[in-house]
Design an enzyme around this catalytic site. Structure first.
Site, PDB file in Angstrom:
ATOM      1  N   ASP A   1       0.851  -1.180   0.000  1.00 27.62           N
ATOM      2  CA  ASP A   1       0.000   0.000   0.000  1.00 27.62           C
ATOM      3  C   ASP A   1       0.895   1.242   0.000  1.00 27.62           C
ATOM      4  O   ASP A   1       1.663   1.459   0.943  1.00 27.62           O
ATOM      5  CB  ASP A   1      -0.900  -0.031   1.244  1.00 27.62           C
ATOM      6  CG  ASP A   1      -1.811   1.172   1.329  1.00 27.62           C
ATOM      7  OD1 ASP A   1      -2.677   1.317   0.456  1.00 27.62           O
ATOM      8  OD2 ASP A   1      -1.645   1.995   2.251  1.00 27.62           O
TER       9      ASP A   1
ATOM     10  N   THR B   1      -3.136   5.449  -4.230  1.00 26.90           N
ATOM     11  CA  THR B   1      -2.041   6.239  -3.634  1.00 26.90           C
ATOM     12  C   THR B   1      -0.750   6.076  -4.440  1.00 26.90           C
ATOM     13  O   THR B   1      -0.067   7.056  -4.715  1.00 26.90           O
ATOM     14  CB  THR B   1      -1.788   5.796  -2.173  1.00 26.90           C
ATOM     15  OG1 THR B   1      -1.722   4.372  -2.141  1.00 26.90           O
ATOM     16  CG2 THR B   1      -2.900   6.254  -1.266  1.00 26.90           C
ATOM     17  N   THR B   2      -0.458   4.831  -4.838  1.00 27.87           N
ATOM     18  CA  THR B   2       0.771   4.578  -5.611  1.00 27.87           C
ATOM     19  C   THR B   2       0.702   5.301  -6.951  1.00 27.87           C
ATOM     20  O   THR B   2       1.663   5.951  -7.362  1.00 27.87           O
ATOM     21  CB  THR B   2       0.960   3.060  -5.824  1.00 27.87           C
ATOM     22  OG1 THR B   2       0.872   2.414  -4.551  1.00 27.87           O
ATOM     23  CG2 THR B   2       2.281   2.740  -6.451  1.00 27.87           C
TER      24      THR B   2
ATOM     25  N   ASP C   1      -9.265   0.025   1.894  1.00 27.64           N
ATOM     26  CA  ASP C   1      -9.307   0.528   0.509  1.00 27.64           C
ATOM     27  C   ASP C   1     -10.621   0.142  -0.159  1.00 27.64           C
ATOM     28  O   ASP C   1     -11.258   0.969  -0.809  1.00 27.64           O
ATOM     29  CB  ASP C   1      -8.132  -0.044  -0.308  1.00 27.64           C
ATOM     30  CG  ASP C   1      -6.796   0.573   0.090  1.00 27.64           C
ATOM     31  OD1 ASP C   1      -6.798   1.414   0.997  1.00 27.64           O
ATOM     32  OD2 ASP C   1      -5.766   0.223  -0.500  1.00 27.64           O
TER      33      ASP C   1
END
Length: 545
Positions: free
Chosen positions: A64, A97-98, A391
């Site tokens: 994550d 997020t990545t 998530d």
């Protein structure tokens, strides 16, 4: 240092470091790219995990993006801005997020090429902003509608967010739980869905398949007295914010007792007061008591005699969730307890899970707060399961709030790049160079997906571009087959907000870093003569990068 008539004037403290112009920009861009590269390999279904060990020796294993960057001990100020992107994306959408961090890193990399061609940073910033605005417009056109009743599509969205996470093995079952949980807490007529009303309780032991959704609450507590019943059916629940104890005086007080009879009557009076408190609870019809503060030993005894199931020192956040789940009211004093203020649950029971007692408040009618009990073989498995579940819950809630989704697997990005290149030609001027750079940068998502799957990124990009030029708007990269596939048919879809937020925070951070042409870092050492910086330097800036 400045010069006045040949005399040097010290402006900055001795030992401070100042980096200007192209050098400052290069250093900041390098720091941002390093952060982006750190998380790049975690993207997609075939992304790898990172093991992070802190100074205490505690281990976190995750893929994550937000967790990785939060756990890394980052010093460089520009790198810290990249961490902020992941944080914002995580708070706003929960997923992507990545992608957001990789996009910001790639935008800066492309900007560096333009800076070398003598394009001014302000022009690049203007072009990036124009491209971002156009990207929102294009994405809005690509988005498809979804309603809260469309359970199958919501499950596909949840599965997409969980793919590649540690929870991937039992994801079918987990996504069912995520969608059911969000649907339970969604208020009719309310646009915003507060996923804080879904409590994730972790317990090691069992396997991921043992994870369950409770239409009520789970508390990591036990009943206060062994003489109390373990199970209460058709529970009438009192939620009390005050202590079932004899209150101490506000000011220091002294009681003088001169005879044994006085002591006896004093103790009897205390006992009577505690008895009355228990009588008040019993008179209201309550057979379960959740107390936010303490319960006196004697009061515990009386409650047990009356067959009341009591729990003490319940957290305030859990009390609020209990009120939402059972429909009860949190009462500030025992005098207020009335039958209409009590909450209801079909079953309140103490069970042993993973060697520890836990309290289950189940079968609540139309609960507005629910719990998911997460199980897994080890602590690391359960922690990663919690992150994956978080998530999934957030993306389902976001999809229900906005009612829009787009194709995943790099399909939206390839379509955006294609349309932005056409748009760049219509803008003209030097800004078009920045818009083209933005279009190239956004293709980093499908490129990274291909790299992480061990495929040739150039071959995959060419194949995807030609599919989109033929009008296949939802063609994305199938990393398992290694070819362009219709992502909508392959059930790889994401909420629209995941994409728009990633572009928004990525662009804003890239523009902010680009506009910096002077870094003044104060020294950390204490200077002779008593001066010196406080520990930590100026605003987290470092002497050396």
């Amino acid at each position: 240092m400045a010069q006045l008539g040949g005399t040097p004037i010290l402006v900055l403290r001795e030992g401070s470091e100042r980096t200007r112009g192209r050098d400052a920009q290069s250093r900041n861009i390098l720091a941002a790219k390093t952060i982006a590269n750190a998380v790049k390999s975690t993207l997609g279904p075939k992304g790898m995990d990172k093991m992070l060990v802190d100074s205490m020796g505690d281990v976190v294993i995750t893929n994550d993006g937000a967790t990785i960057l939060r756990e890394m001990d980052i010093e460089h100020p520009a790198a810290k801005m990249m961490v902020e992107i992941a944080k914002t994306q995580d708070e706003e959408v929960g997923d992507g997020t990545t992608s957001a961090v990789i996009l910001a890193g790639e935008l800066l990399k492309r900007a560096e090429d333009l800076l070398e061609q003598e394009v001014h940073p302000t022009l690049i910033a203007t072009g990036y902003r124009l491209a971002a605005e156009k990207a929102y417009e294009i994405l809005e056109g690509l988005a498809e509608k979804i309603t809260a009743r469309d359970t199958d599509t919501l499950k596909k969205i949840a599965i997409t967010s969980m793919t590649g996470k540690g929870a991937g093995t039992a994801r079918e079952m987990l996504t069912d739980l995520a969608v059911d949980a969000v649907k339970m807490i969604a208020e009719k007529g309310e646009k915003k869905i507060d996923t804080d009303h879904i409590k994730l309780e972790k317990k090691t032991g069992g396997s991921t398949e043992d994870t369950v959704l409770i239409s009520g609450m789970i508390l990591d507590k036990e009943r206060v007295h062994p003489g109390m019943p373990k199970t209460i059916k058709n529970a009438k629940i009192a939620l009390v914010n005050s202590a079932l104890e004899i209150e101490k005086t506000e000011v220091d007080a002294k009681i003088e007792i001169t005879a044994p009879e006085q002591l006896k009557s004093f103790l009897e009076e205390e006992e009577k007061m505690l008895k009355e408190m228990v009588e008040t609870v019993t008179a209201s019809g309550a057979n379960v008591l959740f107390c936010q503060k303490g319960i006196d030993d004697l009061a515990q005894h009386y409650l047990a005699k009356k067959g009341i199931f009591a729990v003490r020192r319940v957290k305030e956040s859990d009390m609020k969730k209990l009120a939402s789940a059972t429909g009860g009211k949190i009462l500030t004093s025992l005098e207020e307890v009335r039958p209409e203020d009590l909450g209801n649950a079909g079953l309140v029971e103490e069970r042993k899970i993973g060697g520890e007692e836990m309290i289950f408040v189940e079968d609540c009618q139309n609960p507005k707060a629910v719990s998911i009990l997460l199980r897994g073989g080890t602590e690391h498995v359960v922690d990663e399961l919690e992150r994956g579940m978080n998530d999934a819950l957030r993306v389902v809630a976001v999809a229900m709030e906005d009612g829009k989704y787009v194709a995943g697997g790099g399909a939206a990005e390839i379509e955006l790049a294609l349309r932005l290149r056409d748009y760049a030609a219509s803008v003209g001027g030097r800004e078009q160079l920045a818009i083209q750079a933005f279009a190239d940068a956004i293709e980093v998502i499908p490129r990274s997906l291909a790299e992480n799957a061990g495929l040739d990124p150039i071959d995959m990009l060419v194949a995807l571009r030609s599919a989109h030029e033929r009008g296949e708007k939802t063609a994305g990269l199938d990393v398992f087959k290694g070819e362009p596939t219709d992502m909508k048919k392959a059930s790889v879809i994401e909420p629209l907000r995941v994409k728009t937020q990633a572009i928004s925070s990525g662009t804003e951070s890239a523009v902010m870093i680009l506009r910096i042409d002077d870094v003044i870092a104060s020294s950390r050492e204490k200077m002779p003569g008593g001066g010196g910086m406080p520990p930590g330097g100026m605003g987290g800036m470092e002497e050396e990068y």
